[in-house]
Every structure is written in C-alpha cells, then in structure tokens.
Design an enzyme around this catalytic site. Structure first.
Site, PDB file in Angstrom:
ATOM      1  N   ARG A  68      17.847 -11.752  -1.090  1.00 52.81           N
ATOM      2  CA  ARG A  68      18.934 -11.205  -1.908  1.00 52.81           C
ATOM      3  C   ARG A  68      19.062  -9.708  -1.637  1.00 52.81           C
ATOM      4  NH1 ARG A  68      17.787 -12.239  -7.898  1.00 52.81           N
ATOM      5  NH2 ARG A  68      18.307 -14.379  -7.356  1.00 52.81           N
ATOM      6  N   ARG A 137      17.096  -4.441 -11.341  1.00 53.69           N
ATOM      7  CA  ARG A 137      17.741  -5.182 -10.249  1.00 53.69           C
ATOM      8  C   ARG A 137      18.979  -4.432  -9.746  1.00 53.69           C
ATOM      9  NH1 ARG A 137      16.487 -10.858 -10.786  1.00 53.69           N
ATOM     10  NH2 ARG A 137      14.338 -11.031 -11.495  1.00 53.69           N
ATOM     11  N   LYS A 204      12.478  -8.981 -15.603  1.00 58.50           N
ATOM     12  CA  LYS A 204      13.610  -8.372 -14.901  1.00 58.50           C
ATOM     13  C   LYS A 204      14.417  -7.473 -15.847  1.00 58.50           C
ATOM     14  CE  LYS A 204      16.228 -12.636 -15.538  1.00 58.50           C
ATOM     15  NZ  LYS A 204      16.780 -13.789 -14.821  1.00 58.50           N
ATOM     16  N   LYS A 206      18.315  -5.527 -16.163  1.00 59.03           N
ATOM     17  CA  LYS A 206      19.651  -5.504 -15.558  1.00 59.03           C
ATOM     18  C   LYS A 206      20.496  -4.371 -16.127  1.00 59.03           C
ATOM     19  CE  LYS A 206      19.447 -10.433 -14.644  1.00 59.03           C
ATOM     20  NZ  LYS A 206      20.066 -11.754 -14.817  1.00 59.03           N
ATOM     21  N   CYS A 426      26.138 -21.297 -10.558  1.00 60.89           N
ATOM     22  CA  CYS A 426      24.950 -20.769  -9.872  1.00 60.89           C
ATOM     23  C   CYS A 426      24.635 -21.714  -8.710  1.00 60.89           C
ATOM     24  CB  CYS A 426      23.779 -20.697 -10.842  1.00 60.89           C
ATOM     25  SG  CYS A 426      23.189 -22.316 -11.338  1.00 60.89           S
ATOM     26  N   CYS A 432      17.374 -23.789  -5.537  1.00 67.71           N
ATOM     27  CA  CYS A 432      16.714 -23.083  -6.642  1.00 67.71           C
ATOM     28  C   CYS A 432      15.605 -23.931  -7.246  1.00 67.71           C
ATOM     29  CB  CYS A 432      17.735 -22.711  -7.723  1.00 67.71           C
ATOM     30  SG  CYS A 432      16.967 -21.865  -9.119  1.00 67.71           S
ATOM     31  N   CYS A 471      20.339 -24.786 -14.994  1.00 68.94           N
ATOM     32  CA  CYS A 471      19.226 -24.650 -15.935  1.00 68.94           C
ATOM     33  C   CYS A 471      19.665 -23.673 -17.021  1.00 68.94           C
ATOM     34  CB  CYS A 471      17.969 -24.155 -15.222  1.00 68.94           C
ATOM     35  SG  CYS A 471      17.944 -22.378 -14.936  1.00 68.94           S
ATOM     36  N   CYS A 475      22.281 -17.843 -14.941  1.00 66.15           N
ATOM     37  CA  CYS A 475      22.691 -16.943 -13.854  1.00 66.15           C
ATOM     38  C   CYS A 475      24.211 -16.807 -13.741  1.00 66.15           C
ATOM     39  CB  CYS A 475      22.103 -17.402 -12.526  1.00 66.15           C
ATOM     40  SG  CYS A 475      20.321 -17.149 -12.441  1.00 66.15           S
TER      41      CYS A 475
END
Lengths: 557, 40
Positions: A68, A137, A204, A206, A426, A432, A471, A475
């Site tokens: 990514r 990120r 994470k 953002k 996603c 994934c 899931c 995302c």
C-alpha cells in the site's frame, strides 16, 4: 487500572528495535512467507502478508503480499502513475487498487520479489512507509486539484503534515533500500522515535484534511479530522479540529462501535502541527494497549468524555483551543466528469467501480488510463471514493480523451447510474485475511439488481450511497452510507440504513444475517416506503432518521 | 536512481535553480529527509 497484560503486539513492536526485527533477517531467507511476528512489523513498512483464499487447500497457503502506498491526498505525477502501472504488470496481479484512503494497493506480489518491488516503487519517489501499522497512516485531503485557490493549499499542507508524522526509524531504508546513506550535513542523525516512542501507537491512526462544505474525506470518521478555514485572501488561516471518529466494530461485541468524531475547537495554522502531535501523544500515552479491539482513540474519548480529553490536551499545550467555528453544511462531491481548474485547464473525474483499475473483457480501464497519462501528461489524483481524477487537461483535448476512454469501454460520468457512482466496496475475498464475505466481487451484481429497483421506483436521480464490506472493520466506511452491507457470516450480511453521503450521520442496523441473494429484496420495501411517504425533497437518510429506523423495523402496512 | 537528502538542503538546491522531483524519505525528530531525482 486493569492488570490485564499488554497485547502481544506491544511486545513485538518493542522487540523490533524500531521496526527491524525479525523482519530484517527474514527478508532474504528462502521461505515463501514471513513469520507471525515479522508480519506485524512488515505492516509498518506498508505491506500485508496475505494468501489467495480461493486457492486454500487444507493447511496449504498460496502466500502473497499486498503493498500500500503513502500518497497524501492521493496525488501522483504522470511519471509516478506510469511507474505504478508498469510495476503492477511486472510484480503484482496486473491490477491497481485505489483505496478509500487515497492510496494504491498492489496485490499478489510473491515474497522473493517484495524487495525489488518496493525498490522500484521508491525509485518512482513513492513510499509505502507508514501506510499500514500502528502509526499515522496516509494523510487524506480533498482530492480536487486547484479549483479556487484553496485545494492546492490543502494538498500542500497534507504533504507537509504527512512528512512530519513519518516514523523516524531508518529501518525501511536499511531493509528495502540497502541502507542508503543519509546526507545530514554536519549534524549527527539521532536514533529513536521522538513522536511515537518505542512501541509506536496502540492502534492505527487516521488523519484527513477537509475543505468547508467538501467532506469527501469523511472528516468525522478520522481519528483527527481537520477542516481548513481561509482568510479573505484565500490563505489557510487555521483549522477546525474533529477528534475521535472511527468505523471499525466487531459483531456481537457491543463495547465496539463505529463513532463519529467530536468538535474539539479551532486552532490557528501556525499551531496546528503542535496540536496534532499533542493529540497523538495523548493516544500514545493513554490509548488501550491491552485490548486491540478497544485501542482506537475513539474509545479513549468515549471513555474519558471530550471534556477530560480537552483538559489533558490543554495541559500538554499550555494554552486553550479557540471555540469551534461554524461551517457550512458538508456535502459529498465525487468530482466526476469535467471540472474547471483555476488555471483554465480541466480535470476529468472517472468513476472506478470498486476502485479496481484493470483490463477485463471489453473494459480496458488500465490501458486507457495509461494511454491518457502518457499522451496528455495528466496528473492522477486518487479520491476517497476510490475514483481517479486526471488533471491539467487542455480544453481542446477533452473530446479526444473522451473518445479514447470510449474506445476502451470506459463509461464517463453521465453514462453511469448514480447508484453505481456512489457505491464503494473493500477488496475482501480472496486477498484480505479478515474478510468473512465477498465484497468487491459481489457488489457489482448486487448494485445492478438494486439499481433495477431504484429505476422501477423512479428514484434514479437520488444520490444514494451503498457501501459493502467483507467484515465489520469498515474499510469502505459503510456505517455512514445510506445503505451499508457488512459481512456477517458465510455469504450473509448485516444491513445498515440511514447514514448520509456527506458523512455526518451514522446509520442504524436494520437486519442481521441476510444472505447475499436476499439483500436487494430486503431493501426494496424501504425504498418503496420512502418513495410513498417522504416529504418534498427529503433524502433517504433524513426520511429514515425521522421515521426512526432500528433493527427489524416493521414497515407500516 | 534517486538520492536521499535533508529536506532543508534540498530546498536550498531548488532555490539555486536545480529542478528536482521529490519523494518521501523519513523523519528524524525535526529533520525530514527526502528522496529526489535531479531532472537533467
């Protein structure tokens, strides 16, 4: 304070010695995959280890890597885009996946070509450092090139902020770029992580930068959403700050939930970096490092309350924030079709269904994009709705470019149903590791069936956002969509209703455990009822929030 | 091939008239290092 132990990942981060081990020794071994500890460190370098779940056979795994990018505001120069295109053919599965955070992803890279791939990405002056992992990120920004003097400033700010928030460790350069020497003048390069510390962040983190009225980055879903405010000369004066947004949740764990950010206050431009660092510092020091399901900053703010969070921030800064400045209502502009730039040139927004740039059958999107970028030297902007914008196009080239796209089976803005344009998915299966259900591969059929219903009801001019994920981690930001389909169990989804495309309202769960084949028929009565009962000009989202949608809501006869 | 340089030094080069394309390197405390290619 709970006596529960720190999560295993905290130990892995600490023992990695600033993102090195055990990744550094495993890069060159003969294995086709990395160890469990190494893949956690690998994430900070912008790479996930995955396996092709279509090819799973017992314990056998077809391992492959996902890379990514860290591309603030989703901006790529023509040269960079052409390199990205070439690398996709050479090392990945010949597709480029535009993500919902304005990055690109490669899928299908084998381990022993990972280093070479990352070197070529870096040769194109693109990094993947900090694109994944417990760190800040990719910094998002409104994707439009300069329209009225404000967008370019936001892009520049996002670039600078992203640089400042990079990890200090040189592990990335040592491991992938063969320890390239650093020019540092007469100063010695210091070691350690002044901002992140030895174990980086609990989870994470953002950040996105929006413009007043333009919430294409979904500012309320970010850990920190910054809204740039401008003075009379159209220079950035300061920022409204939103904190504590986040999409992820876990089924059957009510202590996890999507959350929209809170209004923290306003800060002049010269202080914003200091404030952002202080907010990150609070999450670093007080975020939950024992339970990763509770580790995002949204849970800290939920537990503390905004008042306590603000007090902690003020104690670190030594000054108060200014009051929140009122903003015009946010809208979602996809910037599709032709739009004029401030310099008189044009940019063209292309809808990329599910964000996948590929050649398949009559749709030769990847080839068409390459030809346009090569011939017309356009910059590429990846948008938060996984579309692309091609910039700096002269007026007299517009028709040629439209013809080129049509020759390659690529539809333009007004040729695509609204429902398709406002949909997101996603990647999910087969790449994934978290996916429970299909998403990217399933949504095209679902969305077309749903569009038939929408057209049958005469609702095709509505801007209905439909977002699917494989899931509950969210995302594709499904919890702010008008209609969210969230992977729940084998080929079954939860249906969420009533978010809005401008990203300022969460939706509500309406149905649980719905088979994919039944999704459209479950949504149809909601569309019918909306059509019959709405007030003049009332949106789908406003309608269902007024009516009070909730789980297993019974539509009045 | 790109080179790596301190961002402040790079800005100096640009101010002296060199045309460069830049990418991201890494941050070390307050110093930012950028990878760059000088255009020929």
């Amino acid at each position: 304070m709970s006596k529960k132990k720190l999560s295993k990942l905290e130990r892995i981060k600490e023992e990695s010695a600033y993102l090195r081990g055990p990744l550094d020794v495993e890069v060159t071994n003969d294995e086709d995959h990395f160890s469990k500890d190494a893949i956690q460190v690998l994430k900070f370098h912008g790479t996930y280890q995955q396996d092709d779940r279509d090819l799973r056979d017992g314990r056998d795994r077809h391992y492959m890597m996902m890379i990514r990018s860290r591309t603030p505001g989703g901006k790529l120069t023509p040269e960079q885009y052409l390199a990205v295109d070439k690398i996709a053919d050479e090392y990945a599965n010949s597709t480029i996946r535009v993500t919902t955070r304005q990055a690109f992803q490669y899928h299908g890279i084998i381990k022993n070509e990972l280093k070479k791939t990352l070197q070529e990405v870096n040769d194109a002056l693109i990094t993947t450092l900090g694109a994944c992992g417990d760190i800040v990120r990719n910094v998002m920004a409104t994707p439009a090139p300069d329209i009225d003097g404000r967008q370019a400033q936001v892009q520049k700010f996002a670039d600078e902020l992203s640089d400042i928030l990079l990890p200090a460790s040189k592990a990335y350069h040592e491991i992938w770029l063969d320890g390239e020497k650093v020019y540092s003048g007469k100063e010695e390069v210091e070691v350690g992580e002044p901002l992140y510390g030895d174990t980086y962040l609990p989870r994470k983190f953002k950040i996105g930068v929006a413009l007043p009225g333009d919430n294409s980055i979904d500012a309320y879903t970010q850990d920190i959403g910054l809204v740039a405010l401008f003075d009379d000369n159209k220079d950035i004066e300061g920022f409204d700050i939103i904190v504590g947004g986040g999409m992820g949740m876990h089924h059957r764990k009510p202590e996890t939930f999507p959350r929209l950010g809170d209004h923290l206050g306003y800060i002049p431009k010269e202080k914003v970096v200091e404030v952002v660092k202080a907010i990150i510092g609070i999450q670093r020091d007080h975020g939950n490092r024992k339970n990763r399901k509770q580790a995002r900053m949204k849970y800290l703010i939920h537990d503390w309350g905004l008042k306590k969070f603000k007090e902690e921030l003020v104690s670190r800064l030594g000054y108060e924030l200014e009051p929140w400045r009122e903003l015009p209502e946010f809208e979602l502009d996809l910037y599709l079709g032709w739009n004029k730039q401030s310099d008189g040139n044009w940019f063209l927004g292309l809808s990329v269904e599910n964000g996948r740039i590929k050649d398949e059958g009559e749709l030769q999107l990847k080839t068409a994009l390459r030809k346009v970028v090569e011939k017309y030297h356009t910059e590429v902007r990846m948008t938060p709705n996984h579309n692309v914008l091609l910039t700096d196009i002269k007026e007299d080239k517009k028709e040629e470019i439209e013809a080129l796209f049509h020759e390659h089976g690529v539809l333009l803005d007004d040729e695509i149903p609204n429902l398709v344009k406002f949909s997101m998915a996603c990647p999910a299966l087969p790449t994934c590791g978290l996916a429970i259900t299909e998403s990217e591969r399933a949504l095209p059929d679902v969305i077309r069936d749903l569009n038939d219903v929408v057209e049958e009801l005469g609702l095709q001019d509505e801007k209905l956002s439909v977002r699917m994920t494989g899931c509950p981690n969210g995302c594709s930001r499904p919890y702010v969509a008008d209609i969210g389909f969230v992977g729940r169990s084998l080929d079954q989804y939860s249906i969420f209703i009533g978010g809005n495309p401008s990203g300022t309202r969460l939706n509500q769960k309406y149905k649980d455990m719905v088979y994919r084949k039944d999704l459209v028929e479950e949504v149809r009565p909601l569309l019918e009822h909306y059509k019959q009962e709405r007030t003049n000009g009332e949106s789908f989202s406003d309608f269902w929030n007024r009516v009070g949608i909730k789980e297993d809501f019974q539509i009045p006869a | 091939m790109p080179n790596l340089i301190q961002a402040s030094r790079l800005e100096q080069l640009v101010s002296e008239g060199e045309t460069v394309e830049t990418g991201i390197g890494f941050r070390n405390d307050q110093k930012i290092f950028r990878r760059y290619k000088a255009n020929q």
